[in-house]
Scaffold this active site. Structure first.
Site, PDB file in Angstrom:
ATOM      1  NE  ARG A 169     -16.697  25.452 -71.001  1.00 50.76           N
ATOM      2  CZ  ARG A 169     -15.734  24.366 -71.231  1.00 50.76           C
ATOM      3  NH1 ARG A 169     -14.673  24.292 -71.490  1.00 50.76           N
ATOM      4  NH2 ARG A 169     -16.164  23.036 -69.780  1.00 50.76           N
ATOM      5  CG  ASP A 198     -18.146  22.222 -72.774  1.00 54.53           C
ATOM      6  OD1 ASP A 198     -18.838  21.728 -72.077  1.00 54.53           O
ATOM      7  OD2 ASP A 198     -17.079  21.736 -72.626  1.00 54.53           O
ATOM      8  CG  HIS A 272     -18.034  19.219 -71.171  1.00 46.93           C
ATOM      9  ND1 HIS A 272     -18.175  19.974 -70.633  1.00 46.93           N
ATOM     10  CD2 HIS A 272     -18.538  17.462 -69.979  1.00 46.93           C
ATOM     11  CE1 HIS A 272     -16.980  19.798 -69.451  1.00 46.93           C
ATOM     12  NE2 HIS A 272     -17.422  18.312 -69.744  1.00 46.93           N
ATOM     13  CG  ASP A 336     -15.151  16.022 -71.368  1.00 49.55           C
ATOM     14  OD1 ASP A 336     -15.838  15.662 -71.774  1.00 49.55           O
ATOM     15  OD2 ASP A 336     -14.485  16.940 -70.234  1.00 49.55           O
ATOM     16  CD  GLU A 337     -14.644  17.417 -66.714  1.00 47.41           C
ATOM     17  OE1 GLU A 337     -13.785  18.039 -66.087  1.00 47.41           O
ATOM     18  OE2 GLU A 337     -14.745  18.006 -67.804  1.00 47.41           O
ATOM     19  CD1 TRP A 403      -9.636  13.417 -70.069  1.00 47.28           C
ATOM     20  CD2 TRP A 403      -8.486  15.276 -69.269  1.00 47.28           C
ATOM     21  NE1 TRP A 403     -10.733  14.068 -69.241  1.00 47.28           N
ATOM     22  CE2 TRP A 403      -9.991  14.589 -68.162  1.00 47.28           C
ATOM     23  CE3 TRP A 403      -8.320  16.773 -68.085  1.00 47.28           C
ATOM     24  CZ2 TRP A 403     -11.266  14.686 -67.479  1.00 47.28           C
ATOM     25  CZ3 TRP A 403      -9.930  16.472 -67.234  1.00 47.28           C
ATOM     26  CH2 TRP A 403     -10.781  16.433 -66.708  1.00 47.28           C
ATOM     27  CE1 TYR A 428      -6.217  19.137 -71.363  1.00 50.34           C
ATOM     28  CE2 TYR A 428      -7.212  19.811 -69.535  1.00 50.34           C
ATOM     29  CZ  TYR A 428      -7.490  19.156 -70.504  1.00 50.34           C
ATOM     30  OH  TYR A 428      -8.360  17.923 -70.695  1.00 50.34           O
ATOM     31  CG  PHE A 429      -0.394  25.690 -74.623  1.00 53.20           C
ATOM     32  CD1 PHE A 429      -0.139  24.767 -73.730  1.00 53.20           C
ATOM     33  CD2 PHE A 429       0.077  25.825 -75.631  1.00 53.20           C
ATOM     34  CE1 PHE A 429       1.256  23.717 -74.173  1.00 53.20           C
ATOM     35  CE2 PHE A 429       0.666  25.293 -76.282  1.00 53.20           C
ATOM     36  CZ  PHE A 429       1.818  24.575 -75.378  1.00 53.20           C
ATOM     37  CD1 TRP A 477      -8.504  22.782 -71.879  1.00 56.62           C
ATOM     38  CD2 TRP A 477     -10.904  22.811 -72.233  1.00 56.62           C
ATOM     39  NE1 TRP A 477      -8.632  21.437 -71.628  1.00 56.62           N
ATOM     40  CE2 TRP A 477     -10.012  21.492 -73.034  1.00 56.62           C
ATOM     41  CE3 TRP A 477     -12.007  23.570 -72.716  1.00 56.62           C
ATOM     42  CZ2 TRP A 477     -10.302  20.345 -73.074  1.00 56.62           C
ATOM     43  CZ3 TRP A 477     -12.506  21.625 -73.887  1.00 56.62           C
ATOM     44  CH2 TRP A 477     -11.776  20.736 -73.579  1.00 56.62           C
ATOM     45  CD  GLU A 479     -12.876  26.529 -69.025  1.00 54.50           C
ATOM     46  OE1 GLU A 479     -12.759  26.998 -69.843  1.00 54.50           O
ATOM     47  OE2 GLU A 479     -13.439  25.459 -68.811  1.00 54.50           O
TER      48      GLU A 479
HETATM   49  C1  ACM Z   1     -11.824  18.148 -69.683  1.00 51.06           C
HETATM   50  O1  ACM Z   1     -10.845  18.753 -69.384  1.00 51.06           O
HETATM   51  N1  ACM Z   1     -12.824  18.029 -69.461  1.00 51.06           N
HETATM   52  C2  ACM Z   1     -10.884  17.047 -71.086  1.00 51.06           C
END
Ligand code: ACM
Ligand code: ZN
Length: 762
Positions: A169, A198, A272, A336-337, A403, A428-429, A477, A479
């Site tokens: 990101r 990603d 992703h 994931d996702e 997660w 998640y920091f 993450w 972003e």
């Molecule tokens: C995630 O936060 N999609 C692993």
């Protein structure tokens, strides 16, 4: 590497200096095992033996030739306030002993009249002993530092002590990655999960597929409109990106290895994957439409086709080069996702489903992951993936990173699979740690205290299977963190909490930790690290008592002795009631609480409303389950009386029947929904209320269609339905999800969420 044995160390001159300086300094500290030291993570066993060892010229001296030059350089880089050298008058020794005596990563540190002795069975253990020593040294003012005399026996609680960093990101330089690794090493974290791939950029050079970085590493602009709005981003009109060459990677892997850090690379699949698929569109499902390298948060439609054989050849080639670079036992494959709808519309994927007997898209993903696992296992590596790899059947040897809360972790551990706990709340920091709107990061809150006090081993995991929880990890993450200083801001001080959770024994005290953090922060601020402001928020915990229509109220905050509150919605002040302990409310309340900082300045007000309405604590059935990570605070998310904690349902309506338990006279139903479009959350496009006496025949009493269907404002939208006073035992609410993000939305067409906190019945 370390070729030393017990080396000593000491002359009469030093001894006399010691006695003298000891008197000069403070008088020797006497044996006091209750004495606390400002160490993080706190050692397993530490005993103060009394006294202080003085480093006369701020120097630690190894006997000539007793330490390997590489290790000596490494040790030198750990200290800024004292000198490390070799000489004839040694006052520090490092010794490698048999692993039967001291376990891997463990160490024994002794500070006594002879100076410093560190024993370990591995290089890693010695390195950790050095890190503890670094924190023990108290810099003196007159050219000599002092070290309290202690005996430490220390070893880690968990084998996997992880930090993750997303470089897709936003991209971070080689030097920044090394800085990040230094922060980890100082805190005895040993696993760096490097999220290299990603939708927003591919960051790892793969020689066989050069377009992955020639094309896949670059997007049109830095993107992320929320950052632009906050003024955090750089120029937004030129291509943005970057990648690590294989040479960079080898350098970073070696740098990490010196510091006992294993790098676990993540090659995301099957979803992703927009960046890879823009570079090599032939691995995308046919007729799935064009992709672009994503420049906003969220998940693109990019997914590798599960039907085309050449996709697996490509991925195996990529994994070959990845495994050659990273010697880690585990390779993270994401999982994931996955946007699986694309598969359902693809003839190749359909064909594969048929051939493999996959009944649905989840089983197709399971086929995909199992096939990749087989390949990794053949190469003597283990697969780890996000907890979605449980859906459709877990690959036989896979480890799971949980997660979406801890439920995936529980399920995997109970099935005998290894698990790393990394629940998004609080690990998640990228969630901010304070309540300042100016902080970089996602909008959720994970405070220092949340991280520190989170119970790692869920009670639902049976005694026998607890060994499968091999560790914990905090994730970053990126972003909403375009610059490395934003990463630092979100890392500190929470890195101390994850480190102590991962390393130290499970019985610990928050107040004690908090005071040690203050001390460590003084040190790192001095070193110029951009430390995040801790939360001064008061977390209002409401524990409903359904049988007597009351609730226990508890306030949790960093400073527990400085919280003031009101119950009538008025602004709390220092003259309001001082919180001392948990109390009970049994009437509707609008609670407001505030904490005062140590310097007496006040912080933001927290509030929570509790409403003991007629459906309070009543059971209900949802037609479509909420997402496991958005459970509204437990079983009674929609009827627990408190407002603000939501259940979340993706793409489907919230359709619910509440059982009031007996016939009641009711005339009002008010369901509340969140509208937060940039998080893909929209208030419903229609809500209907029906009531019933017997649970089978329902009478529609109200239907509400809002005039403006979708607004771009973050708000709670109430759908108040009033009707003639009626007898009812059952209340049915149907809230229609808008389904997909609308045309004006950056993720137009993506699945929309519906979030509700309460259905109030009067
Ligand atoms: C995630 O936060 N999609 C692993
Ligand atoms: Zn396909």
């Amino acid at each position: 590497m370390i070729k030393l044995s017990n080396v000593l160390k000491f002359s009469c001159i030093i001894v006399s200096t010691l006695v003298l300086s000891c008197a000069l300094f403070l008088g020797c500290v006497h044996n006091n095992n209750d004495q606390k030291f400002n160490l993080i993570p706190y050692p397993s066993e530490i005993h103060a033996t009394g006294g202080t060892y003085i480093l006369p010229t701020n120097t630690l001296t190894f006997e000539n030739g007793s330490v390997d030059a590489h290790f000596l350089t490494l040790i030198k880089s750990s200290f800024t306030t004292i000198e490390i050298k070799e000489g004839t008058k040694a006052n520090i020794s490092c010794e490698i002993v048999d692993s039967d005596t001291i376990k891997k990563e463990a160490y024994q540190l002794s500070i006594n009249n002879n100076g410093v002795e560190i024993k370990a069975s591995t290089h890693a253990g010695l390195f950790y002993g050095i890190q503890t020593l670094r924190q023990l040294i108290q810099v003196g003012t007159q050219g000599s530092s002092k070290i309290p005399m202690v005996e430490i026996v220390d070893y880690p609680r968990f084998k996997w002590r992880g930090m993750h960093l997303d470089v897709s990101r936003h991209f971070f330089s080689v030097d920044e990655i090394k800085q990040f690794l230094d922060y980890m090493a100082m805190n005895k974290l040993n696993t760096f999960h490097w999220h290299l791939v990603d939708d927003q950029g591919w960051r790892l050079e793969i020689k066989k597929y050069p377009k992955l970085t020639e094309i896949g590493a670059w997007r049109d602009n830095v993107g992320f409109s929320a950052n632009q709005d906050k003024g955090l981003n750089r120029i937004n009109s030129t291509p943005y990106g970057g990648y690590y060459t294989q040479e960079h990677v080898r350098d970073i892997v070696a740098y990490a290895s010196d510091r006992n850090i294993t790098i676990v690379p993540e090659i995301e699949l099957p979803g992703h994957s927009a960046a890879a698929l823009v570079a090599y569109p032939e691995y995308y499902c046919n007729n799935a439409g064009a992709l672009k390298i994503w420049d906003q948060a969220g998940v693109s439609a990019g997914v590798y086709c599960a039907g085309k054989e050449q996709v697996f050849t490509f991925l195996e080639d990529v994994l070959d080069e990845t495994m050659a670079l990273f010697p880690s036992e585990f390779i993270h494959i994401g999982g994931d996702e996955t946007p699986k709808d694309t598969w359902l519309a693809c003839p190749d994927c359909r064909k594969r489903m048929k051939e493999e007997g996959a009944h649905d898209e989840h089983e197709l993903q399971s086929y995909f992951v199992k096939r990749i696992e087989k390949y990794l296992n053949t190469n003597n590596r283990r697969l780890i993936g996000w907890d979605e790899i449980l859906d459709g059947g877990l690959a036989p040897n896979a480890a799971v990173m949980s997660w979406r809360g801890v439920s995936g972790g529980i399920k995997a551990a109970e099935a005998g699979h290894d698990v790393v706990m990394s629940p998004m709340f609080p690990f998640y920091f990228n969630h901010t740690q304070n309540h300042l709107s100016s902080s970089p990061g996602h909008s959720g809150i994970s405070t220092l205290r949340d991280v520190y006090t989170f119970p790692i081993i869920p009670e639902d995991v049976s005694e026998d299977n607890r060994k499968h929880i091999i560790g914990i990890q905090a994730n970053m993450w990126s972003e909403y963190m375009p610059e490395f200083r934003h990463i630092e801001y979100n890392l500190f001080p929470r890195i101390y909490a994850i480190a102590e959770q991962a390393w130290s024994p499970s019985t610990r005290s928050w107040d004690d930790f908090y005071s040690r953090v203050q001390h460590r922060l003084d040190v790192v601020k001095e070193a110029g690290i951009n430390v995040g402001e801790v939360s001064y928020h008061v977390d209002i915990k409401v524990k409903p008592n359904y049988s007597d229509k009351s609730a226990d109220i508890e306030f949790i905050s960093e400073r527990s002795d400085a919280v003031f509150y009101t119950l009538d919605g008025s602004e709390p002040k220092v003259t309001s009631k001082l919180y001392t302990k948990t109390f009970v409310v049994s009437e509707n309340a609008h609670i407001k609480a505030i904490q005062f900082k140590a310097d007496e300045t006040k912080t933001n007000v927290s509030e929570k409303e509790i409403n003991f309405h007629k459906a309070f604590g009543k059971p209900y059935k949802l037609k479509y389950d909420h997402a496991p990570q958005y459970d509204g605070g437990g079983n009674y998310g929609l009827t627990n009386g408190f407002l603000g904690v939501m259940i979340g349902v993706e793409a489907k309506p919230i359709e619910v029947i509440i059982d009031l338990g007996e016939l009641m006279k009711i005339s009002k139903i008010n369901a509340r929904f969140k509208n937060q479009p940039m998080s893909w959350v929209f208030s419903p496009e229609k809500v209907s209320y029906a009531i019933s006496e017997d649970g089978s025949e329902f009478k529609l009493v109200k239907e509400i269609i809002p005039e403006q269907k979708q607004s771009n404002v973050n708000e709670i939208v109430e759908f108040l339905g009033e009707f003639e006073l009626s007898n009812a035992r059952y209340v049915k609410v149907v809230a229609k999800n808008v389904g997909v993000c609308p045309d004006w939305h950056p993720a137009a067409g993506g699945k929309a969420w519906l979030f509700s906190d309460e259905i109030i019945v009067e």
